[in-house]
Design a protein around this motif. Structure first.
Motif, PDB file in Angstrom:
ATOM      1  N   GLN A 236       0.826  -1.209   0.000  1.00  0.00           N
ATOM      2  CA  GLN A 236       0.000   0.000   0.000  1.00  0.00           C
ATOM      3  C   GLN A 236       0.862   1.261   0.000  1.00  0.00           C
ATOM      4  O   GLN A 236       0.523   2.257  -0.656  1.00  0.00           O
ATOM      5  N   LEU A 237       1.983   1.232   0.717  1.00  0.00           N
ATOM      6  CA  LEU A 237       2.896   2.369   0.724  1.00  0.00           C
ATOM      7  C   LEU A 237       3.567   2.543  -0.636  1.00  0.00           C
ATOM      8  O   LEU A 237       3.828   3.673  -1.072  1.00  0.00           O
ATOM      9  N   PHE A 238       3.849   1.446  -1.331  1.00  0.00           N
ATOM     10  CA  PHE A 238       4.402   1.520  -2.685  1.00  0.00           C
ATOM     11  C   PHE A 238       3.426   2.231  -3.620  1.00  0.00           C
ATOM     12  O   PHE A 238       3.813   3.128  -4.375  1.00  0.00           O
ATOM     13  N   VAL A 239       2.167   1.827  -3.561  1.00  0.00           N
ATOM     14  CA  VAL A 239       1.152   2.460  -4.415  1.00  0.00           C
ATOM     15  C   VAL A 239       1.042   3.943  -4.087  1.00  0.00           C
ATOM     16  O   VAL A 239       0.993   4.790  -4.993  1.00  0.00           O
ATOM     17  N   ALA A 360       9.426   0.684   0.242  1.00  0.00           N
ATOM     18  CA  ALA A 360       8.323   0.964  -0.680  1.00  0.00           C
ATOM     19  C   ALA A 360       8.629   2.185  -1.541  1.00  0.00           C
ATOM     20  O   ALA A 360       8.386   2.183  -2.756  1.00  0.00           O
ATOM     21  N   ARG A 361       9.161   3.214  -0.919  1.00  0.00           N
ATOM     22  CA  ARG A 361       9.493   4.425  -1.677  1.00  0.00           C
ATOM     23  C   ARG A 361      10.630   4.164  -2.656  1.00  0.00           C
ATOM     24  O   ARG A 361      10.622   4.642  -3.790  1.00  0.00           O
ATOM     25  N   THR A 366      12.407   3.124  -8.343  1.00  0.00           N
ATOM     26  CA  THR A 366      13.139   2.265  -9.276  1.00  0.00           C
ATOM     27  C   THR A 366      12.185   1.409 -10.106  1.00  0.00           C
ATOM     28  O   THR A 366      12.043   1.600 -11.317  1.00  0.00           O
ATOM     29  N   LEU A 367      11.505   0.466  -9.443  1.00  0.00           N
ATOM     30  CA  LEU A 367      10.604  -0.437 -10.153  1.00  0.00           C
ATOM     31  C   LEU A 367       9.441   0.315 -10.788  1.00  0.00           C
ATOM     32  O   LEU A 367       9.065   0.049 -11.938  1.00  0.00           O
ATOM     33  N   GLY A 368       8.862   1.261 -10.048  1.00  0.00           N
ATOM     34  CA  GLY A 368       7.726   2.007 -10.579  1.00  0.00           C
ATOM     35  C   GLY A 368       8.084   2.790 -11.822  1.00  0.00           C
ATOM     36  O   GLY A 368       7.370   2.743 -12.843  1.00  0.00           O
ATOM     37  N   VAL A 369       9.197   3.494 -11.782  1.00  0.00           N
ATOM     38  CA  VAL A 369       9.640   4.274 -12.946  1.00  0.00           C
ATOM     39  C   VAL A 369       9.990   3.348 -14.100  1.00  0.00           C
ATOM     40  O   VAL A 369       9.681   3.630 -15.272  1.00  0.00           O
ATOM     41  N   ALA A 370      10.634   2.204 -13.810  1.00  0.00           N
ATOM     42  CA  ALA A 370      10.990   1.251 -14.863  1.00  0.00           C
ATOM     43  C   ALA A 370       9.746   0.703 -15.548  1.00  0.00           C
ATOM     44  O   ALA A 370       9.711   0.563 -16.781  1.00  0.00           O
ATOM     45  N   VAL A 379       0.303  -0.291 -17.723  1.00  0.00           N
ATOM     46  CA  VAL A 379       0.688  -1.437 -16.905  1.00  0.00           C
ATOM     47  C   VAL A 379       0.884  -1.012 -15.454  1.00  0.00           C
ATOM     48  O   VAL A 379       0.456  -1.704 -14.522  1.00  0.00           O
ATOM     49  N   LEU A 380       1.521   0.138 -15.268  1.00  0.00           N
ATOM     50  CA  LEU A 380       1.754   0.632 -13.912  1.00  0.00           C
ATOM     51  C   LEU A 380       0.446   0.960 -13.212  1.00  0.00           C
ATOM     52  O   LEU A 380       0.244   0.608 -12.046  1.00  0.00           O
ATOM     53  N   TRP A 381      -0.468   1.636 -13.912  1.00  0.00           N
ATOM     54  CA  TRP A 381      -1.719   2.033 -13.274  1.00  0.00           C
ATOM     55  C   TRP A 381      -2.574   0.810 -12.933  1.00  0.00           C
ATOM     56  O   TRP A 381      -3.189   0.762 -11.863  1.00  0.00           O
TER      57      TRP A 381
END
Length: 412
Positions: A236-239, A360-361, A366-370, A379-381
């Motif tokens: 949840q913190l990642f999102v 998470a941050r 890293t993963l989120g931007v990639a 895909v991210l959304w």
């Protein structure tokens, strides 16, 4: 006509909290006023002639420090005390600000950035543990919500202050950052005290248990319920962290100016600062993890709505939705973790929670931007919607187990 008093200005949900909580709240506002360098770090590095590739080393070091600091801070909070740990972190981060400004090269800048984030992030586990020491389990959610409210108030003001100061010289950002940390350190030194018995329980059984658990994080790793909850909170913190990582990318790709992202940040700050105290009061009567699940679903849905936005109105709607989710969940996760922790291990439990937040941050950066840049924004959304909602539902499903554990601890 009713008389206006100081107590009447305090939101009702926070009025019965002890002075130590209010001291940490005030100190947190002062401290967050000085979180100015990080948002403008890329611009500062560019002004110093640092290339784009070299900038990634400094930013990577800044992210790595957020993984190191909480782990160290949790151990120190339990071993040497809450106040000494907070003082070490605040004074160390203040010194590192000066080191970053004066650093002659990229690698020394990266080392200073690592120290800034590592030292600064040792403070939260100790502060969280001190809040848990100061209030009973029934009031912890409100204490942590007040802490979060202070973070948002300070951040909102800092957003305006940072732009004003940066236009007049980056050195002013460093001065304010270092000065605010030293000011908070002075508050900690003068106004705060480690509650008696913060490091051990009051009986011989508790002392024996402390010796058995040792000084490391084994006490957390052996807690199966904590090991279930922390990853769910982490998802949840990642999102939520995508709101400060992927949202600006989406705004940029829509052809909108950076000012639009600044306006979205202002919308979030206004909503959280205005609504959080009232939401905390209204929602305190409901099961905490059920509320956490509802708020987590709102955050996931709001972040996912970013993928449908292509203009200011669309982005505003998405920000309003996930901001309401942020208001709903305020203080719950930290409060639940505090209620799970034995008294002698509160620092390490909060260290594990803060480390989960840092991870998470870091994953979002890293993963989120990639995912956004390689697999595509959609895909991210979709990932944010599915993962965030699933984690929220799974969290709510643990309500009975958490309640049983808390009732057992209170009876003991």
């Amino acid at each position: 006509m009713p008389t206006l008093t100081a107590s009447s200005l305090v939101p009702s949900s926070f009025r019965d909290l002890p002075s130590v909580v209010w001291t940490i709240f005030a100190g947190t506002i002062v401290n967050r006023l000085g979180y100015l360098v990080t948002p403008f770090l890329v611009f500062f590095l560019a002004a110093r002639g640092v290339t784009g590739a070299e900038t990634s080393y400094v930013l990577g070091a800044l992210g790595a420090g957020n993984l190191l600091g909480p782990a160290v801070g949790g151990i120190l909070a339990d071993r040497i005390g809450r106040r000494p740990t907070m003082l070490i972190g605040l004074i160390g981060a203040s010194a590192a600000q000066g080191a970053l400004f004066l650093a002659p090269g990229v690698w020394t800048m990266a080392a200073a950035a690592l120290l800034i984030s590592a030292a600064g992030s040792t403070v939260s586990p100790a502060a969280y543990a001190l809040l848990a020491d100061a209030v009973d389990s029934e009031r912890r959610r409100r204490a942590y919500a007040l802490f979060g409210w202070g973070v948002n108030i300070g951040t909102a003001v800092a957003g305006v202050l940072g732009g004003y100061l940066a236009a007049r010289g980056y050195w002013l950002l460093f001065v304010v950052d270092a000065g605010s940390m030293l000011a908070y350190a002075l508050v900690v030194a003068v106004r705060l005290k480690d509650p008696k018995g913060a490091r051990t329980t009051d009986d011989q059984v508790g002392e024996a248990q402390e010796k058995k658990d040792g000084i490391g994080y084994g006490v957390v790793f052996r807690d199966r319920l904590a090991l279930l909850l922390l990853p769910l909170f982490g998802v949840q913190l990642f999102v939520y962290s995508l709101t400060e990582v992927a949202l600006p990318l989406a705004v940029h790709d829509s052809g909108l100016s950076p000012a639009v992202y600044g306006a979205m940040a202002a919308v979030n700050a206004i909503l959280v600062v205005a609504l959080q105290p009232f939401a905390t009061a209204r929602l305190s009567r409901f099961p905490q993890l059920a509320v956490q699940g509802a708020g987590g679903t709102l955050i996931a849905g709001g972040v996912a709505l970013t993928g449908l936005a292509d203009g200011v109105v669309g982005y505003t709607v998405s920000v309003v939705v996930w901001s309401l989710g942020e208001v709903v969940v305020a203080g719950i996760a930290a409060g639940v973790v505090a209620n799970l922790a034995p008294a002698h291990a509160r620092g390490r439990y909060q260290g594990a929670f803060s480390w989960t937040w840092g991870l998470a941050r870091f994953a979002a950066l890293t993963l989120g931007v990639a995912m956004y840049t390689t697999l595509g924004p959609s895909v991210l959304w979709w990932t944010a919607l599915v993962a965030g909602t699933a984690a929220a539902v799974a969290t709510a499903a643990l309500t009975a187990r958490v309640n049983a554990r808390t009732a057992h601890e209170l009876a003991a």
